[in-house]
Design a protein around this motif. Structure first.
Motif, short mmCIF file in Angstrom:
data_model
loop_
_atom_site.label_atom_id
_atom_site.label_comp_id
_atom_site.label_asym_id
_atom_site.label_seq_id
_atom_site.Cartn_x
_atom_site.Cartn_y
_atom_site.Cartn_z
N ALA A 186 38.57 34.21 35.86
CA ALA A 186 38.38 33.94 34.25
C ALA A 186 37.07 34.59 33.99
O ALA A 186 36.70 35.10 32.98
N LEU A 187 35.94 34.15 34.60
CA LEU A 187 34.72 34.25 34.22
C LEU A 187 34.37 35.85 34.13
O LEU A 187 33.92 36.53 33.61
N ALA A 188 35.04 36.35 35.32
CA ALA A 188 34.74 37.94 35.44
C ALA A 188 35.71 38.68 34.60
O ALA A 188 35.04 39.68 33.86
N ALA A 189 36.86 38.22 34.04
CA ALA A 189 37.61 38.84 33.06
C ALA A 189 36.88 38.96 31.64
O ALA A 189 36.86 39.97 31.04
N LEU A 190 36.29 37.59 31.51
CA LEU A 190 35.67 37.49 30.04
C LEU A 190 34.28 38.39 30.30
O LEU A 190 34.03 38.90 29.06
N ALA A 191 33.58 38.28 31.27
CA ALA A 191 32.42 39.21 31.58
C ALA A 191 32.70 40.63 31.06
O ALA A 191 31.89 41.51 30.53
N ALA A 192 33.76 41.48 31.76
CA ALA A 192 34.15 42.65 31.74
C ALA A 192 34.42 42.83 30.13
O ALA A 192 34.10 43.74 29.29
N ARG A 196 39.16 44.30 39.87
CA ARG A 196 40.01 43.43 40.58
C ARG A 196 39.74 42.01 40.13
O ARG A 196 40.85 41.37 39.56
N HIS A 197 38.99 41.68 39.72
CA HIS A 197 38.59 40.26 38.87
C HIS A 197 39.32 40.30 37.58
O HIS A 197 39.93 39.34 37.20
N SER A 209 42.95 39.87 37.87
CA SER A 209 43.51 38.92 38.62
C SER A 209 43.27 37.60 37.25
O SER A 209 43.86 36.54 37.13
N GLY A 210 42.01 37.72 36.50
CA GLY A 210 41.82 36.93 35.36
C GLY A 210 42.97 36.97 34.59
O GLY A 210 43.25 35.79 33.93
N LEU A 211 43.46 38.15 34.12
CA LEU A 211 44.50 38.31 33.10
C LEU A 211 45.71 37.67 33.56
O LEU A 211 46.52 37.05 32.53
N LEU A 212 46.02 37.37 34.92
CA LEU A 212 47.28 37.19 35.28
C LEU A 212 47.05 35.62 35.71
O LEU A 212 48.20 35.07 36.08
N VAL A 213 45.97 35.03 35.47
CA VAL A 213 45.97 33.39 36.06
C VAL A 213 46.99 32.74 34.85
O VAL A 213 47.13 32.92 33.90
#
Length: 273
Positions: free
Chosen positions: A192-198, A261-262, A265-269
Motif C-alpha cells: 500500500a505504501l509503494a502504491a501511494l508513493a507512486a 510490481r508494488h 499489488s497495492g491496487l489489488l490488496v
C-alpha cells in the motif's frame, strides 16, 4: 497457474496501446526536428532530418535542470513526510480507541473534496502570514496538507484489514505500540505504501496550481512552472517545448517502472477478500 490470453484480448488491446503511444511518438518526432523543418513543413509532417538541437536548447542556461532539482526536492520531501504522517495517523485511528475517530477520518478526507480554485487566495495569504511565501518549504507544506487526508484514508482501510491475531501475538511478546508499528505494521503495509508513493510522486511532480500559488521566483519553480516559462520564451519553437516536456516526463516514468510490481499489488490488496 498461468493463464493464456485469448487472441481477441490482444486484437482489442493492440489498437488501444498504439493509440496511447501515438502522442508520445508524435512529441518525440517534434523534439527531434529542427525549427526550420517545422516552420516550413508544419508539425504534422515527418521529419526530414533528426537532430538533438531542441534538447540542447531546452537544457541550455540550466533553467530546466534547476527546475528538475526543485521538483525532486519537493517531491521527495512531500512523499516521505506525507506517508510518514499518514501511516502514523492511520495506525492510531485503526488500532486505538480514539474518541470520534470516524469523524476525524471523515473530516480529513473531506478536505480533498474542496475545489482547489477556491483555496488559492487563502493559501497564498496564509503562506505570506507565516513568512514562508516563495519558498520550497511552503510548497511542501501545502502538498502535505492537501494529500494527508487521502493517504490516511487509504492506509486506514489497509491497516484495519490486517489480521487481529498478528497484534495479539505482538502484545503477548511484550511489543509496545511503537515497536508494533515499526516492526510489524509498516512491513505489512509495504504494498500500500509503494502504491501511494507512486501515485503521490506523479501528483506532486506534475502539480502546477500550488506552485504558481506560493512561488514567484523563477529559480524556485518546479519543472511544470518552468515548462510554462519555456513555452513563453519559445512560443514558436515547438521542438524546444517538446524536448523540455520529454525531459520532464523521464523522472515519473522511472518511478512508475521501479514501483510497478508494488503498485499493481497495492491496487489489488483486498480484492480477494
Amino acid at each position: 497457474m498461468r493463464t493464456t490470453r485469448s487472441p481477441w484480448f490482444h486484437a482489442v488491446m493492440i489498437p488501444f496501446t498504439l493509440l496511447w503511444l501515438a502522442p508520445i511518438v508524435f512529441v518525440l518526432f517534434v523534439a527531434l526536428r529542427t525549427f526550420d523543418d517545422i516552420a516550413t513543413r508544419g508539425l504534422g509532417a515527418l521529419p526530414a532530418a533528426l537532430t538533438l538541437d531542441g534538447f540542447a536548447t531546452a537544457l541550455a542556461g540550466g533553467q530546466v535542470a534547476t527546475a528538475l532539482a526543485n521538483s525532486a526536492v519537493v517531491t521527495v520531501c512531500t512523499v516521505v513526510a506525507s506517508l510518514a504522517l499518514a501511516a502514523i495517523a492511520a495506525y492510531a485511528l485503526s488500532r486505538h480507541r480514539i474518541p470520534a475517530r470516524r469523524t476525524i477520518l471523515l473530516v480529513m478526507l473531506a478536505g480533498n473534496l474542496l475545489p482547489p480554485q477556491i483555496l488559492l487566495i487563502p493559501v497564498s495569504r496564509i503562506a505570506q502570514g507565516l513568512g514562508i511565501y516563495d519558498t520550497l518549504f511552503a510548497l511542501v507544506v501545502v502538498q502535505v496538507g492537501f494529500g494527508l487526508g487521502f493517504y490516511t484514508f487509504v492506509l486506514h482501510g489497509f491497516m484495519r484489514a490486517l489480521p487481529a491475531e498478528v497484534f495479539e501475538a505482538a502484545l503477548l511478546d511484550g511489543s509496545g505500540p511503537g515497536r508494533t508499528f515499526w516492526s510489524i505494521v509498516l512491513p505489512l503495509c509495504r504494498p500500500a505504501l509503494a502504491a501511494l508513493a507512486a501515485l503521490a510522486t506523479t501528483w506532486i511532480y506534475n502539480d502546477l496550481i500550488w506552485a504558481m500559488t506560493v512561488l514567484q521566483t523563477d529559480t524556485k519553480f518546479p519543472i511544470t512552472a518552468a515548462l510554462l516559462n519555456l513555452q513563453g520564451g519559445y512560443s514558436s519553437s515547438w521542438n524546444v517545448i517538446a524536448a523540455g516536456s520529454l525531459v520532464a516526463a523521464v523522472p515519473t516514468a522511472i518511478v512508475f517502472f521501479v514501483f510497478q510490481r508494488h503498485f499493481v499489488s497495492g491496487l489489488l490488496v483486498g480484492s480477494g477478500k
